[in-house]
Motif scaffolding. Structure first.
Motif, PDB file in Angstrom:
ATOM      1  N   ALA A  98      29.033  49.685  21.423  1.00  0.00           N
ATOM      2  CA  ALA A  98      29.077  49.839  22.875  1.00  0.00           C
ATOM      3  C   ALA A  98      30.385  49.314  23.449  1.00  0.00           C
ATOM      4  N   ILE A  99      30.820  48.139  22.964  1.00  0.00           N
ATOM      5  CA  ILE A  99      32.053  47.541  23.485  1.00  0.00           C
ATOM      6  C   ILE A  99      33.285  48.302  23.006  1.00  0.00           C
ATOM      7  N   ALA A 100      33.322  48.582  21.708  1.00  0.00           N
ATOM      8  CA  ALA A 100      34.523  49.188  21.133  1.00  0.00           C
ATOM      9  C   ALA A 100      34.737  50.615  21.620  1.00  0.00           C
ATOM     10  N   ARG A 101      33.658  51.358  21.772  1.00  0.00           N
ATOM     11  CA  ARG A 101      33.777  52.756  22.195  1.00  0.00           C
ATOM     12  C   ARG A 101      33.535  52.940  23.686  1.00  0.00           C
ATOM     13  N   ARG A 102      33.253  51.854  24.394  1.00  0.00           N
ATOM     14  CA  ARG A 102      32.960  51.910  25.831  1.00  0.00           C
ATOM     15  C   ARG A 102      31.910  52.979  26.096  1.00  0.00           C
ATOM     16  N   THR A 103      30.740  52.734  25.523  1.00  0.00           N
ATOM     17  CA  THR A 103      29.683  53.722  25.601  1.00  0.00           C
ATOM     18  C   THR A 103      28.328  53.029  25.628  1.00  0.00           C
ATOM     19  N   VAL A 104      27.278  53.823  25.482  1.00  0.00           N
ATOM     20  CA  VAL A 104      25.905  53.330  25.560  1.00  0.00           C
ATOM     21  C   VAL A 104      25.293  53.280  24.172  1.00  0.00           C
ATOM     22  N   SER A 105      24.589  52.200  23.885  1.00  0.00           N
ATOM     23  CA  SER A 105      23.827  52.089  22.644  1.00  0.00           C
ATOM     24  C   SER A 105      22.416  51.617  22.969  1.00  0.00           C
ATOM     25  N   ALA A 106      21.504  51.779  22.014  1.00  0.00           N
ATOM     26  CA  ALA A 106      20.101  51.409  22.244  1.00  0.00           C
ATOM     27  C   ALA A 106      19.478  50.902  20.954  1.00  0.00           C
ATOM     28  N   VAL A 107      18.654  49.869  21.089  1.00  0.00           N
ATOM     29  CA  VAL A 107      17.878  49.329  19.977  1.00  0.00           C
ATOM     30  C   VAL A 107      16.412  49.343  20.380  1.00  0.00           C
ATOM     31  N   ILE A 108      15.575  49.888  19.506  1.00  0.00           N
ATOM     32  CA  ILE A 108      14.144  50.033  19.771  1.00  0.00           C
ATOM     33  C   ILE A 108      13.390  49.052  18.877  1.00  0.00           C
ATOM     34  N   LEU A 109      12.543  48.224  19.492  1.00  0.00           N
ATOM     35  CA  LEU A 109      11.837  47.177  18.768  1.00  0.00           C
ATOM     36  C   LEU A 109      10.327  47.352  18.899  1.00  0.00           C
ATOM     37  N   PRO A 110       9.621  47.769  17.848  1.00  0.00           N
ATOM     38  CA  PRO A 110       8.159  47.826  17.899  1.00  0.00           C
ATOM     39  C   PRO A 110       7.583  46.467  18.288  1.00  0.00           C
ATOM     40  N   ASN A 111       6.502  46.477  19.073  1.00  0.00           N
ATOM     41  CA  ASN A 111       6.018  45.212  19.632  1.00  0.00           C
ATOM     42  C   ASN A 111       5.492  44.244  18.581  1.00  0.00           C
ATOM     43  N   ASP A 112       4.915  44.755  17.501  1.00  0.00           N
ATOM     44  CA  ASP A 112       4.421  43.836  16.466  1.00  0.00           C
ATOM     45  C   ASP A 112       5.581  43.192  15.704  1.00  0.00           C
ATOM     46  N   LEU A 113       6.685  43.912  15.583  1.00  0.00           N
ATOM     47  CA  LEU A 113       7.850  43.377  14.884  1.00  0.00           C
ATOM     48  C   LEU A 113       8.457  42.202  15.640  1.00  0.00           C
ATOM     49  N   GLN A 114       8.433  42.259  16.965  1.00  0.00           N
ATOM     50  CA  GLN A 114       9.052  41.214  17.783  1.00  0.00           C
ATOM     51  C   GLN A 114       8.426  39.840  17.554  1.00  0.00           C
ATOM     52  N   GLU A 115       7.131  39.813  17.195  1.00  0.00           N
ATOM     53  CA  GLU A 115       6.406  38.556  17.026  1.00  0.00           C
ATOM     54  C   GLU A 115       6.462  38.038  15.592  1.00  0.00           C
ATOM     55  N   MET A 116       6.986  38.834  14.680  1.00  0.00           N
ATOM     56  CA  MET A 116       7.025  38.415  13.278  1.00  0.00           C
ATOM     57  C   MET A 116       8.088  37.349  13.050  1.00  0.00           C
ATOM     58  N   PRO A 117       7.908  36.495  12.028  1.00  0.00           N
ATOM     59  CA  PRO A 117       8.964  35.534  11.690  1.00  0.00           C
ATOM     60  C   PRO A 117      10.239  36.281  11.296  1.00  0.00           C
ATOM     61  N   TYR A 118      11.374  35.785  11.813  1.00  0.00           N
ATOM     62  CA  TYR A 118      12.634  36.436  11.472  1.00  0.00           C
ATOM     63  C   TYR A 118      13.034  36.099  10.046  1.00  0.00           C
ATOM     64  N   GLU A 119      13.605  37.061   9.358  1.00  0.00           N
ATOM     65  CA  GLU A 119      14.096  36.865   7.990  1.00  0.00           C
ATOM     66  C   GLU A 119      15.538  37.350   7.903  1.00  0.00           C
ATOM     67  N   GLU A 120      16.384  36.531   7.300  1.00  0.00           N
ATOM     68  CA  GLU A 120      17.737  36.992   7.023  1.00  0.00           C
ATOM     69  C   GLU A 120      17.685  38.018   5.893  1.00  0.00           C
ATOM     70  N   PRO A 121      18.608  38.986   5.888  1.00  0.00           N
ATOM     71  CA  PRO A 121      18.611  39.970   4.800  1.00  0.00           C
ATOM     72  C   PRO A 121      18.861  39.313   3.445  1.00  0.00           C
ATOM     73  N   ALA A 122      18.099  39.715   2.463  1.00  0.00           N
ATOM     74  CA  ALA A 122      18.266  39.177   1.110  1.00  0.00           C
ATOM     75  C   ALA A 122      19.573  39.680   0.499  1.00  0.00           C
ATOM     76  N   ARG A 123      20.116  38.888  -0.413  1.00  0.00           N
ATOM     77  CA  ARG A 123      21.368  39.283  -1.075  1.00  0.00           C
ATOM     78  C   ARG A 123      21.031  40.158  -2.284  1.00  0.00           C
ATOM     79  N   VAL A 124      20.583  41.365  -1.979  1.00  0.00           N
ATOM     80  CA  VAL A 124      20.214  42.325  -3.012  1.00  0.00           C
ATOM     81  C   VAL A 124      20.736  43.694  -2.615  1.00  0.00           C
ATOM     82  N   HIS A 125      20.679  44.607  -3.541  1.00  0.00           N
ATOM     83  CA  HIS A 125      21.121  45.972  -3.277  1.00  0.00           C
ATOM     84  C   HIS A 125      20.266  46.590  -2.171  1.00  0.00           C
ATOM     85  N   GLY A 126      20.918  47.349  -1.286  1.00  0.00           N
ATOM     86  CA  GLY A 126      20.180  48.038  -0.229  1.00  0.00           C
ATOM     87  C   GLY A 126      19.992  47.210   1.023  1.00  0.00           C
ATOM     88  N   THR A 127      20.718  46.113   1.179  1.00  0.00           N
ATOM     89  CA  THR A 127      20.655  45.312   2.405  1.00  0.00           C
ATOM     90  C   THR A 127      22.016  45.284   3.075  1.00  0.00           C
TER      91      THR A 127
END
Length: 597
Positions: free
Chosen positions: A150-179
């Motif tokens: 949004a900042i670099a391109r001076r444009t609009v971006s959007a993030v969609i958060l399912p309501n059950d996901l918002q209440e889950m414990p946050y996890e940092e991405p694991a140091r494995v393939h595909g993250t």
């Protein structure tokens, strides 16, 4: 308590520098709202009355601060309501992030209540970046990329958060393939044009005898450089609507706005020049630019996609307006002043004509007088917003902007309903500065009246309490009425154009604000004085004449014939139409040329 995904979202936005979010709550986004509450005010939440207004506020926040604007809403209708304000930001190249809720992941695809395919919904307005999160470890890079894009391109971006996901414990991405392991932080690069291109541009500008400059929103932070280059070239300068504050109107060679809402000196400037320098503008109406092939042209823009889009340029310079103009200046020759003398004479005559038009009799008040009397009363640090409609004409032509002022409106989208949320955002961004919003009664009835309640909720926290919402009450959707007459040759269609008479000043009093009503010409100036002296926000309502025509600076024979056709077909306000037209635009009819039919 462990950090939830909602907590992480708030902390990550804070790390990116976000300090204010505009929005409206709902159960689909409760997890993030709970996190905002737990953050103890690190990020301020501004509660609008409607999600569309929250998105307008976020767009205006970006315009008045240069920072990312953020809006937030719940799933389903809350998210869909954001769309118009998001398009406003996209059309005007403003960085905006929308964060929206969604139904629980297990319900998606089950025709669940308030389930909307939000990724598909936002796919156009947030086409550079819109994604829905599916797991906690994904949220980090979604927030990071959404903000950075949004900042670099001076444009609009959007993030969609399912309501059950918002209440889950946050996890940092694991140091494995595909993250994905992202980080925050961004500083815009210095973008410089090639020296050879600068020399080519200088050759064109030096060769021209009659140079015209068109400044847009991209030139708002290049005022000093614009003045230096203009003085060196002996040029005149017109301003696109979003660039109204790029140059002070007190400069005698500044011709004012261009286009449908523009001035005759700007029309003459574009028709008589032999060289065009366009700076930071995406002005869309080619009929108000020089005829193709008539001039040599140079364009400066930070966005390569906007180059040579409105006019076939001879040289295109990619770069920040201020830095590019500064690099160009040493290569430019000092020109004699004959061309500028002509421009200054035209500008002087135009301001004299505008004053006569503004002071001309109308029934009950000439709307031009409202804007004309505002100009000398504006504080030096004022911020002005305008809605779309006929009030934008008077804002564009009659309001004189001085150095240090800020001004904006919904430009590329030209949406009704933006002036009051823009004014609110301006007050939050600059609480020590006075703000004036110019609004038509159509926009007030559509959605701006409700946002006066937002003003009533928050105004006491602003250092300077002066926020004036000026309402042009003419009981007509005036801009469209005149477009029907002039562009289509149709009389006013009462069923679509006439709107109820609402006591806007009384509504202001009802919710604890100041209300002032003016219905005589001699009280226009005292009305403004009273509003600026008030120590609380004011709704200043003027009863204006709908038959004062907000017409282009130059009428073609075709447009004159359409206006005549509207009369012959029996306009419902034929007497007022003739009266207003004769008084305001008879002189504009005579110069129309046959080649414009």
């Amino acid at each position: 308590m462990s950090q939830t995904v909602g907590d992480f979202v708030v902390s990550r936005l804070y790390a990116w520098g976000v300090r204010r979010i505009f929005g409206y709550p709902g159960d689909g986004i409760n997890g993030v709202f709970g996190a905002l509450n737990r953050a103890d005010g690190k990020i301020e939440f501004v509660q609008a009355r409607h999600e569309e207004m929250a998105a307008f506020m976020a767009s205006a926040h970006a315009k008045f601060t240069g920072d990312l604007g953020v809006c937030m809403a719940t799933s389903g209708p809350g998210a869909t309501h954001l769309i118009t304000g998001m398009y406003d930001a996209r059309a005007d190249h403003q960085p905006l992030l929308a964060i929206v809720g969604q139904q629980a992941r297990g319900a998606i695809g089950g025709h669940y209540q308030q389930e909307v395919d939000l990724a598909a919904l936002f796919k156009d307005v947030a086409r550079d970046f819109v994604y829905q999160a599916s797991m906690p470890a994904q949220v980090r890079h979604l927030i990071d990329r959404a903000v950075r894009v949004a900042i670099a391109r001076r444009t609009v971006s959007a993030v969609i958060l399912p309501n059950d996901l918002q209440e889950m414990p946050y996890e940092e991405p694991a140091r494995v393939h595909g993250t994905v392991h992202s980080g925050y932080g961004y500083r815009p690069p210095r973008i410089a044009a090639h020296l050879d291109d600068l020399k080519d541009a200088a050759d064109i500008l030096n060769a021209g005898d009659r140079v015209a400059i068109l400044a847009g929103a991209g030139a708002l932070r290049a005022t000093d450089q614009l003045i230096e280059v203009s003085d060196r070239l002996g040029a005149g300068a017109a301003k696109a609507l979003l660039g109204k504050a790029a140059l002070p109107d007190e400069l005698p060679w500044v011709t004012g706005s261009i286009g449908l809402l523009g001035t005759k000196p700007s029309w003459d400037l574009m028709n008589d020049c032999d060289t065009l320098l366009m700076v930071g503008s995406g002005f869309p109406y080619s009929e108000f630019l020089p005829a193709e092939g008539q001039v040599k042209a140079v364009q400066i823009d930070i966005d390569p996609a906007m180059l040579s889009l409105r006019y076939p340029m001879d040289v295109n310079l990619v770069g920040d307006a201020s830095e590019t103009l500064a690099s160009l200046l040493p290569l430019l020759d000092q020109k004699p002043g004959q061309w500028r003398e002509t421009i200054e004479k035209n500008v002087t005559q135009w301001w004299e004509l505008l004053e006569k038009r503004a002071l001309a009799e109308a029934k009950p008040i000439n709307p031009q007088r409202v804007a004309w009397e505002l100009s000398p009363r504006l504080p030096d640090d004022a911020i002005i917003t305008s809605d779309s409609g006929s009030c934008a004409n008077w804002y564009a032509r009659d309001v004189k902007v001085r150095r240090g002022m800020m001004a904006s409106l919904s430009g590329g989208l030209a949406s009704m309903g933006a002036a009051v949320p823009y004014a609110i955002a301006a007050k939050f961004a600059h609480p020590g500065r006075p703000v004036v919003g110019l609004v038509g009664d159509g926009a007030m009835q559509m959605n701006n009246m409700a946002e006066l309640i937002t003003v009533a909720k928050y105004w006491r926290r602003w250092e300077d309490h002066r926020l004036i919402i000026c309402v042009f009450n003419n009981q007509d959707l005036n801009q469209v009425t005149w477009e029907q007459r002039v562009m289509e040759g149709d009389p006013k269609f009462e069923a679509s154009q006439s709107i109820p008479d609402v006591p806007y000043h009384q509504f202001a009093k009802l919710i604890g604000l100041r209300g002032i009503f003016v219905d005589t010409a001699e009280n226009v100036a005292p009305g403004w004085d009273e509003a600026f002296e008030a120590d609380c926000p004011v709704v200043l309502e003027f009863k204006t004449d709908p038959e004062v025509p907000p017409l282009p600076p130059h009428l073609t024979l075709k447009q004159v014939r359409h206006l005549t056709d509207a009369l012959l077909k029996g306009d419902p306000n034929e007497t007022g139409l003739v009266r207003g037209t004769v008084r305001q635009i008879l002189s504009a009819v005579l110069p129309a040329r046959k080649d414009e039919e």
